[in-house]
Design a protein around this motif. Sequence first.
Motif, PDB file in Angstrom:
ATOM      1  N   THR A  57      32.570  47.685  35.991  1.00 23.91           N
ATOM      2  CA  THR A  57      33.139  46.383  36.331  1.00 23.91           C
ATOM      3  C   THR A  57      33.466  45.593  35.072  1.00 23.91           C
ATOM      4  O   THR A  57      32.878  45.819  34.001  1.00 23.91           O
ATOM      5  CB  THR A  57      32.177  45.569  37.204  1.00 23.91           C
ATOM      6  OG1 THR A  57      30.943  45.382  36.494  1.00 23.91           O
ATOM      7  CG2 THR A  57      31.892  46.284  38.512  1.00 23.91           C
ATOM      8  N   ASN A  58      34.378  44.656  35.228  1.00 26.09           N
ATOM      9  CA  ASN A  58      34.725  43.764  34.132  1.00 26.09           C
ATOM     10  C   ASN A  58      35.158  42.435  34.736  1.00 26.09           C
ATOM     11  O   ASN A  58      35.726  42.404  35.836  1.00 26.09           O
ATOM     12  CB  ASN A  58      35.842  44.351  33.281  1.00 26.09           C
ATOM     13  CG  ASN A  58      35.932  43.684  31.934  1.00 26.09           C
ATOM     14  OD1 ASN A  58      34.986  43.034  31.486  1.00 26.09           O
ATOM     15  ND2 ASN A  58      37.060  43.830  31.272  1.00 26.09           N
ATOM     16  N   TYR A  59      34.889  41.348  33.990  1.00 24.85           N
ATOM     17  CA  TYR A  59      35.139  40.012  34.518  1.00 24.85           C
ATOM     18  C   TYR A  59      35.866  39.142  33.509  1.00 24.85           C
ATOM     19  O   TYR A  59      35.690  39.277  32.291  1.00 24.85           O
ATOM     20  CB  TYR A  59      33.817  39.322  34.877  1.00 24.85           C
ATOM     21  CG  TYR A  59      33.032  40.024  35.951  1.00 24.85           C
ATOM     22  CD1 TYR A  59      32.104  41.014  35.626  1.00 24.85           C
ATOM     23  CD2 TYR A  59      33.225  39.718  37.294  1.00 24.85           C
ATOM     24  CE1 TYR A  59      31.381  41.671  36.620  1.00 24.85           C
ATOM     25  CE2 TYR A  59      32.508  40.356  38.288  1.00 24.85           C
ATOM     26  CZ  TYR A  59      31.591  41.334  37.942  1.00 24.85           C
ATOM     27  OH  TYR A  59      30.890  41.973  38.920  1.00 24.85           O
ATOM     28  N   GLU A  60      36.637  38.218  34.030  1.00 29.80           N
ATOM     29  CA  GLU A  60      37.236  37.185  33.202  1.00 29.80           C
ATOM     30  C   GLU A  60      36.102  36.269  32.732  1.00 29.80           C
ATOM     31  O   GLU A  60      35.137  36.029  33.465  1.00 29.80           O
ATOM     32  CB  GLU A  60      38.270  36.433  34.028  1.00 29.80           C
ATOM     33  CG  GLU A  60      39.187  35.531  33.224  1.00 29.80           C
ATOM     34  CD  GLU A  60      38.656  34.121  33.115  1.00 29.80           C
ATOM     35  OE1 GLU A  60      38.932  33.470  32.086  1.00 29.80           O
ATOM     36  OE2 GLU A  60      37.952  33.684  34.041  1.00 29.80           O
ATOM     37  N   ASP A  61      36.214  35.769  31.531  1.00 31.80           N
ATOM     38  CA  ASP A  61      35.092  35.036  30.915  1.00 31.80           C
ATOM     39  C   ASP A  61      34.596  33.864  31.755  1.00 31.80           C
ATOM     40  O   ASP A  61      33.389  33.621  31.853  1.00 31.80           O
ATOM     41  CB  ASP A  61      35.491  34.530  29.530  1.00 31.80           C
ATOM     42  CG  ASP A  61      35.511  35.634  28.491  1.00 31.80           C
ATOM     43  OD1 ASP A  61      36.091  35.413  27.403  1.00 31.80           O
ATOM     44  OD2 ASP A  61      34.964  36.717  28.762  1.00 31.80           O
ATOM     45  N   SER A  62      35.503  33.129  32.365  1.00 30.23           N
ATOM     46  CA  SER A  62      35.088  31.906  33.058  1.00 30.23           C
ATOM     47  C   SER A  62      34.299  32.169  34.342  1.00 30.23           C
ATOM     48  O   SER A  62      33.675  31.251  34.882  1.00 30.23           O
ATOM     49  CB  SER A  62      36.303  31.040  33.386  1.00 30.23           C
ATOM     50  OG  SER A  62      37.102  31.649  34.386  1.00 30.23           O
ATOM     51  N   VAL A  63      34.295  33.420  34.825  1.00 31.28           N
ATOM     52  CA  VAL A  63      33.582  33.727  36.068  1.00 31.28           C
ATOM     53  C   VAL A  63      32.344  34.572  35.830  1.00 31.28           C
ATOM     54  O   VAL A  63      31.588  34.830  36.767  1.00 31.28           O
ATOM     55  CB  VAL A  63      34.491  34.420  37.106  1.00 31.28           C
ATOM     56  CG1 VAL A  63      35.773  33.615  37.327  1.00 31.28           C
ATOM     57  CG2 VAL A  63      34.810  35.854  36.709  1.00 31.28           C
TER      58      VAL A  63
END
Length: 115
Positions: A57-63
């Motif tokens: 998985t990978n996420y955008e920084d703000s979330v």
Amino acid sequence: QVQLVESGGGLVQPGGSLRLSCAASVNIFSINGMGWYRRAPGKQRELVAVITRGGSTNYEDSVKGRFTISRDVTKNTVYLQMNSLKPEDTAVYYCKANRGINDYWGQGTQVTVSS
């Protein structure tokens, strides 16, 4: 051809939670990766979270730390659990699947965070 059907959007107060679902019409192991994107009013569409066939998985920084992407392979469904929602999370959320050289998109579901 891959069809994606999203659900779970709605109106929630700041600090609340929602869970989005994206049901695929095919076995999700046949898909390279699936992800959630969002488009806020007046802004470009941005990546929120992705999950690969292998489960990475990978996420955008703000979330990061607030949102979690997961999947249920028995239901061919990917989820986005959203906690500690903020007004700036307000957007139309889209599910995307990549299979081969093709990208497939869902119809989008509105998430509104407001008191």
